[in-house]
Write a protein that holds these residues in place. Structure first.
Motif, PDB file in Angstrom:
ATOM      1  N   ILE A 172       0.840  -1.205   0.000  1.00 44.49           N
ATOM      2  CA  ILE A 172       0.000   0.000   0.000  1.00 44.49           C
ATOM      3  C   ILE A 172       0.873   1.251   0.000  1.00 44.49           C
ATOM      4  O   ILE A 172       0.628   2.198  -0.764  1.00 44.49           O
ATOM      5  CB  ILE A 172      -0.944  -0.010   1.212  1.00 44.49           C
ATOM      6  N   ALA A 173       1.906   1.256   0.839  1.00 41.08           N
ATOM      7  CA  ALA A 173       2.806   2.414   0.900  1.00 41.08           C
ATOM      8  C   ALA A 173       3.516   2.628  -0.428  1.00 41.08           C
ATOM      9  O   ALA A 173       3.691   3.770  -0.882  1.00 41.08           O
ATOM     10  CB  ALA A 173       3.823   2.222   2.027  1.00 41.08           C
ATOM     11  N   LEU A 174       3.930   1.539  -1.074  1.00 37.89           N
ATOM     12  CA  LEU A 174       4.620   1.650  -2.360  1.00 37.89           C
ATOM     13  C   LEU A 174       3.713   2.244  -3.422  1.00 37.89           C
ATOM     14  O   LEU A 174       4.153   3.082  -4.230  1.00 37.89           O
ATOM     15  CB  LEU A 174       5.122   0.269  -2.800  1.00 37.89           C
ATOM     16  N   ARG A 175       2.438   1.862  -3.423  1.00 40.31           N
ATOM     17  CA  ARG A 175       1.483   2.436  -4.376  1.00 40.31           C
ATOM     18  C   ARG A 175       1.390   3.946  -4.208  1.00 40.31           C
ATOM     19  O   ARG A 175       1.455   4.707  -5.177  1.00 40.31           O
ATOM     20  CB  ARG A 175       0.094   1.827  -4.185  1.00 40.31           C
ATOM     21  N   THR A 213       3.252  -5.976  -9.739  1.00 37.52           N
ATOM     22  CA  THR A 213       3.102  -7.004  -8.709  1.00 37.52           C
ATOM     23  C   THR A 213       3.406  -6.490  -7.312  1.00 37.52           C
ATOM     24  O   THR A 213       2.620  -6.728  -6.380  1.00 37.52           O
ATOM     25  CB  THR A 213       3.981  -8.214  -9.045  1.00 37.52           C
ATOM     26  N   PRO A 214       4.530  -5.783  -7.078  1.00 34.68           N
ATOM     27  CA  PRO A 214       4.790  -5.315  -5.712  1.00 34.68           C
ATOM     28  C   PRO A 214       3.692  -4.408  -5.170  1.00 34.68           C
ATOM     29  O   PRO A 214       3.502  -4.336  -3.953  1.00 34.68           O
ATOM     30  CB  PRO A 214       6.123  -4.560  -5.846  1.00 34.68           C
ATOM     31  N   CYS A 215       2.974  -3.729  -6.056  1.00 35.67           N
ATOM     32  CA  CYS A 215       1.899  -2.827  -5.622  1.00 35.67           C
ATOM     33  C   CYS A 215       0.574  -3.544  -5.413  1.00 35.67           C
ATOM     34  O   CYS A 215      -0.388  -2.933  -4.917  1.00 35.67           O
ATOM     35  CB  CYS A 215       1.708  -1.713  -6.651  1.00 35.67           C
ATOM     36  N   ARG A 216       0.487  -4.807  -5.797  1.00 36.19           N
ATOM     37  CA  ARG A 216      -0.761  -5.551  -5.641  1.00 36.19           C
ATOM     38  C   ARG A 216      -0.625  -6.711  -4.657  1.00 36.19           C
ATOM     39  O   ARG A 216      -1.564  -7.485  -4.464  1.00 36.19           O
ATOM     40  CB  ARG A 216      -1.236  -6.095  -7.001  1.00 36.19           C
ATOM     41  N   LEU A 217       0.538  -6.834  -4.029  1.00 41.12           N
ATOM     42  CA  LEU A 217       0.751  -7.943  -3.106  1.00 41.12           C
ATOM     43  C   LEU A 217      -0.045  -7.797  -1.809  1.00 41.12           C
ATOM     44  O   LEU A 217      -0.137  -8.753  -1.038  1.00 41.12           O
ATOM     45  CB  LEU A 217       2.243  -8.072  -2.778  1.00 41.12           C
ATOM     46  N   ILE A 237      -6.534   7.763 -10.904  1.00 37.94           N
ATOM     47  CA  ILE A 237      -5.641   7.964  -9.771  1.00 37.94           C
ATOM     48  C   ILE A 237      -6.374   7.776  -8.437  1.00 37.94           C
ATOM     49  O   ILE A 237      -5.851   7.097  -7.535  1.00 37.94           O
ATOM     50  CB  ILE A 237      -4.974   9.356  -9.838  1.00 37.94           C
ATOM     51  N   PRO A 238      -7.586   8.321  -8.253  1.00 37.40           N
ATOM     52  CA  PRO A 238      -8.279   8.083  -6.976  1.00 37.40           C
ATOM     53  C   PRO A 238      -8.524   6.600  -6.712  1.00 37.40           C
ATOM     54  O   PRO A 238      -8.436   6.154  -5.557  1.00 37.40           O
ATOM     55  CB  PRO A 238      -9.596   8.848  -7.143  1.00 37.40           C
ATOM     56  N   MET A 239      -8.834   5.839  -7.759  1.00 35.28           N
ATOM     57  CA  MET A 239      -9.060   4.416  -7.545  1.00 35.28           C
ATOM     58  C   MET A 239      -7.763   3.684  -7.222  1.00 35.28           C
ATOM     59  O   MET A 239      -7.743   2.760  -6.397  1.00 35.28           O
ATOM     60  CB  MET A 239      -9.726   3.793  -8.778  1.00 35.28           C
ATOM     61  N   GLN A 240      -6.653   4.073  -7.859  1.00 37.59           N
ATOM     62  CA  GLN A 240      -5.386   3.436  -7.519  1.00 37.59           C
ATOM     63  C   GLN A 240      -4.958   3.805  -6.102  1.00 37.59           C
ATOM     64  O   GLN A 240      -4.351   2.994  -5.400  1.00 37.59           O
ATOM     65  CB  GLN A 240      -4.301   3.855  -8.513  1.00 37.59           C
ATOM     66  N   ARG A 241      -5.275   5.029  -5.699  1.00 35.49           N
ATOM     67  CA  ARG A 241      -4.842   5.481  -4.376  1.00 35.49           C
ATOM     68  C   ARG A 241      -5.748   4.925  -3.268  1.00 35.49           C
ATOM     69  O   ARG A 241      -5.274   4.368  -2.279  1.00 35.49           O
ATOM     70  CB  ARG A 241      -4.825   7.010  -4.348  1.00 35.49           C
ATOM     71  N   TRP A 242      -7.062   5.072  -3.429  1.00 36.83           N
ATOM     72  CA  TRP A 242      -8.001   4.693  -2.375  1.00 36.83           C
ATOM     73  C   TRP A 242      -8.905   3.525  -2.765  1.00 36.83           C
ATOM     74  O   TRP A 242      -9.288   2.730  -1.912  1.00 36.83           O
ATOM     75  CB  TRP A 242      -8.867   5.897  -1.998  1.00 36.83           C
TER      76      TRP A 242
END
Length: 379
Positions: free
Chosen positions: A192-195, A210-214, A260-265
């Motif tokens: 989550i922090a990496l995203r 992948t690291p952002c969806r783990l 961007i809002p969906m990727q963030r929240w």
């Protein structure tokens, strides 16, 4: 649970096979197909397109969260299998052989058709290699989508799962249960922090990496370490997650996961929603009973093939609608409101994909899966 037993030592007591989880898969693929079927424009029939704020489009356009449900469920199931197999002879060999038998034959058949046989947008050699070697998600995030073909694009999520399978058996093998608990928590927080960090730095394709969806896969793994949480926890997560998705979509004016809002929240609340559904599937109640219904379980059993072929069915359905006589189109457009037409097109896509998947299961996948008997799982 008796005195002296911790949740970590009793988690494996849960039955290895929960029928409701097949239904949860069915729900997830239903959501994904409903989302993609919204690309079938009712204007093909001469009807108006439903407004994005109408009830059906509002919910259907959030169906991408079905992929997050798949991720959480995959992390839960794979970790459970690995924990039950740990210490057994052939731990790595049996796991990878069973995964290969389940995933590779159908994947390479469909991808081979998309790349080399069917009339699809052309691809470069580098793009072909990314599909064949399961790193297309990285290419999408860092290079772009190449010549856009949604039937190929959807395989990004399968690449993430394959990359997870490469690493996770070793992690489970090396870690005690308590160490694995700490690893799961660290991965959830870290992803989550990496995203957030990458989005702040200007990379707007984190949903492919992948690291952002783990976080979803590790959250599922975390749930596999404990007995099922109480039902109130599942209800709370499911409602918070679904309500959060609706609120973010309305506030941002864009329900798509690329925003961007969906990727963030949005990905964060989709994780909460998926955890809630998995919790409810593991507990007695109305939701688990719904997931155990035969049609939903049957759909879940063939969900892998439905996922791989549903865009091809969408294309065939589009051609079929365009070929209808003008009188038939006008009759349908005049008889049904736009929302009903959109829902009908989605159901036709699901039905066609389900038919293809049922044939594939009986004639192609099931015979191959019988070879699993040579690679017994501890699960």
């Amino acid at each position: 649970m008796s005195l002296g037993q911790s949740p970590l030592t009793t988690a494996a007591a849960e039955p290895a096979r929960l029928e409701a989880l097949d239904g949860l898969r069915g729900f997830a693929i239903f959501a994904v197909v409903a989302f993609h079927a919204m690309f079938l424009d009712p204007a093909l029939l001469g009807a108006a397109r439903p407004a994005p704020t109408d009830a059906y489009p509002t919910v259907a356009l959030l169906g991408w969260c079905g992929v997050d449900v798949f991720f959480v469920l995959s992390g839960f199931l794979i970790t459970g299998i690995l924990l039950r197999s740990k210490g057994a002879p052939g731990y790595f060999r049996n796991f990878y052989a069973r995964r290969a038998l389940r995933i590779f034959p159908l994947y390479y058949l469909v991808v081979g058709l998309l790349l080399f046989a069917l009339d699809r947008p052309a691809t470069t050699g580098a793009e072909k290699a990314s599909y064949l070697l399961y790193y297309q998600n990285i290419r999408y995030a860092l290079v772009g989508e190449g010549t856009f073909d949604p039937a190929r694009l959807i395989t990004w999520s399968l690449a993430i799962e394959e990359q997870f399978y490469l690493v996770w058996p070793t992690v489970v093998w090396l870690c005690s249960r308590r160490a694995l608990l700490r690893v799961c928590v660290a991965v959830v927080v870290g992803a989550i922090a990496l995203r957030f960090w990458l989005l702040a730095g200007g990379l707007h394709t984190t949903h492919f990496l992948t690291p952002c969806r783990l976080d979803t896969l590790a959250a599922g793994a975390l749930l596999a370490l404990f007995p099922a949480p109480p039902r109130w926890f599942g209800v709370t997560c499911a409602w918070l997650g679904f309500g959060g998705l609706l609120a973010i979509a309305r506030q941002a004016g864009n329900p798509f996961p690329e925003s961007i809002p969906m990727q963030r929240w949005g990905l964060l609340v989709a994780l909460v929603f998926a955890v809630g559904l998995l919790t409810l599937a593991r507990q007695p109640g109305v939701v688990a009973a719904a997931f155990r219904c035969a049609p939903l379980r049957a759909l879940g059993q063939v969900s892998y093939c439905v996922y791989l072929v549903h865009f091809l069915v969408l294309d065939a359905l589009t051609r079929g609608v365009l070929a209808l006589p003008d009188g038939a189109k006008q009759a349908i457009a005049g008889a049904l409101p736009p929302q009903a037409i959109a829902a009908l097109l989605g159901l036709l896509c699901l039905g066609g994909s389900w038919l293809v998947a049922a044939i594939s299961w009986r004639l192609f996948e099931a015979p191959i899966l019988r070879l699993k008997r040579f690679f017994p799982s501890g699960g």
